[in-house]
Design an enzyme around this catalytic site. Structure first.
Site, short mmCIF file in Angstrom:
data_model
loop_
_atom_site.label_atom_id
_atom_site.label_comp_id
_atom_site.label_asym_id
_atom_site.label_seq_id
_atom_site.Cartn_x
_atom_site.Cartn_y
_atom_site.Cartn_z
N SER A 237 0.79 -1.24 0.00
CA SER A 237 0.00 0.00 0.00
C SER A 237 0.82 1.29 0.00
O SER A 237 0.26 2.37 -0.10
CB SER A 237 -0.96 0.01 1.19
OG SER A 237 -0.25 0.02 2.41
N LYS A 282 -5.58 4.54 8.71
CA LYS A 282 -4.48 5.34 8.18
C LYS A 282 -4.81 6.84 8.24
O LYS A 282 -3.91 7.66 8.40
CB LYS A 282 -4.16 4.90 6.75
CG LYS A 282 -3.62 3.47 6.71
CD LYS A 282 -3.29 3.00 5.32
CE LYS A 282 -2.74 1.58 5.35
NZ LYS A 282 -2.34 1.08 4.02
#
Length: 348
Positions: A237, A282
């Protein structure tokens, strides 16, 4: 000789039980994992490019999800906090051992770094080559005729003596064969070339296959030389944010203008940005680190897609909803490609 009375014995036993209960509450491992906000790390410390330092103010940040085995205390905490989640072990590792899971995550990260370098250098019109090595084995089905021969971490380089330059090429060739056809696989295991011959199995799609999950394995070489060390962070990611950091250094452009910019998303050889997991966590990590801009992968939501999406929202939808609740001053920017992110930085 000093003796305890019955009452005193019960006090000792009660104290011992209470102490054990407290220890168990904080330290007893449960068959679950807790996922929560990780860190938002400054990418200047990850990317080294001799002669091309990043001296501009501000920073790009790679965001991560923290993962830890649950204890009763952390399990309770996760249940009481909306941006923490409790996951089964199989949901996290796919049923693989910890060692295998870590190996796959490390490969995903190295693959993301390679694609990031290729994307950034290509966009900067710098010298870069991308060589396709083969298909990396992520898992082997127990029923696969190649089980016990192919292992996680191997790279298939040929099928019946044929090498292809994409995962799709291998899949297309194998699916054209008949179920039960004898097939020879050439592969790299711990740096050594090996081969195995077995009959192709029938996949759930009714087509022929070798019974593995796979991804591309590529090697990238670039000038000027660049090295990336992601430390303990695994997974694919970080691709987008690595690309931005590398592009900034290789071009010398000041795209951040002093801002703290976080984000997430995979990157491929075409510069396309893909979705990831845990984007709500996140966002929280980025907020804690002071980010004012967050790049989130964008895909057009459809009813079918939302059925399978995390919390039935696309990455961008979930990121925006989380930021609205917990980080209202953070701008969540939807990006479909590396070029989208660069364009936003150049025009804002």
């Amino acid at each position: 000789m000093w003796k305890l009375t019955r009452h005193q014995w019960w006090q000792v036993i009660g104290t011992a039980i209470a102490a054990l209960a407290v220890l168990a509450f904080f330290f007893l491992p449960l068959p679950r994992y807790i996922e929560g906000p990780g860190e938002a790390d400054n990418l200047k410390t990850f990317v080294k490019m001799p002669g091309h330092p990043d001296r501009h103010s501000g920073k790009y940040m790679i965001t991560s999800v923290a993962l830890a085995q649950a204890r009763p205390a952390t399990y309770l905490y996760a249940k009481l906090n909306s941006y923490y989640s409790v996951e089964s072990i199989d949901a996290v590792t796919g049923g693989a051992s910890n060692a295998t899971y870590d190996k796959v995550q490390d490969f995903y990260m190295q693959s993301a770094i390679n694609e990031s370098i290729y994307t950034a250098y290509k966009a900067a019109h710098k010298s870069v080559t991308r060589r396709y090595l083969g298909i990396y084995v992520l898992s082997v089905d127990d029923k696969s005729p190649f089980a016990g021969k192919l292992r996680v971490g191997d790279t298939v380089t040929k099928v019946n003596g044929r090498h292809f330059n994409s995962m799709v090429g291998y899949q297309h060739y194998i699916q054209q064969q008949k179920v039960g056809a004898k097939t020879t696989i050439t592969y790299q295991h711990n740096g050594k070339t090996q081969s195995a011959t077995a009959k192709l199995m029938q996949l759930p799609t009714k087509k022929a296959g070798i019974g593995i999950t796979l991804t591309d394995n590529v090697k990238v070489q670039a000038k000027p030389k660049v090295s990336v060390d992601a430390g303990d962070i695994g997974g694919p990611s970080g691709g987008l944010m690595f690309s931005l950091q590398i592009y900034t250094q290789v071009t010398g452009q000041n795209l951040r203008h002093g801002k703290k910019i976080a984000g997430t998303g995979t990157i491929d050889a075409n510069g396309d940005v893909g979705e990831i997991g845990g984007i709500d966590k996140k966002i929280i990590a980025a907020k804690r680190a002071g980010a004012t801009v967050f790049f989130a992968p964008y895909v057009k939501p459809t009813k079918l897609l939302l059925k399978y999406e995390e919390q039935h929202q696309t990455n961008y939808q979930l990121a925006k909803a989380t930021a609205k609740k917990y980080a209202p001053n953070m701008k969540v920017v939807p990006v479909e490609s590396f070029d989208d992110a660069v364009h936003y930085l150049k025009t804002h």
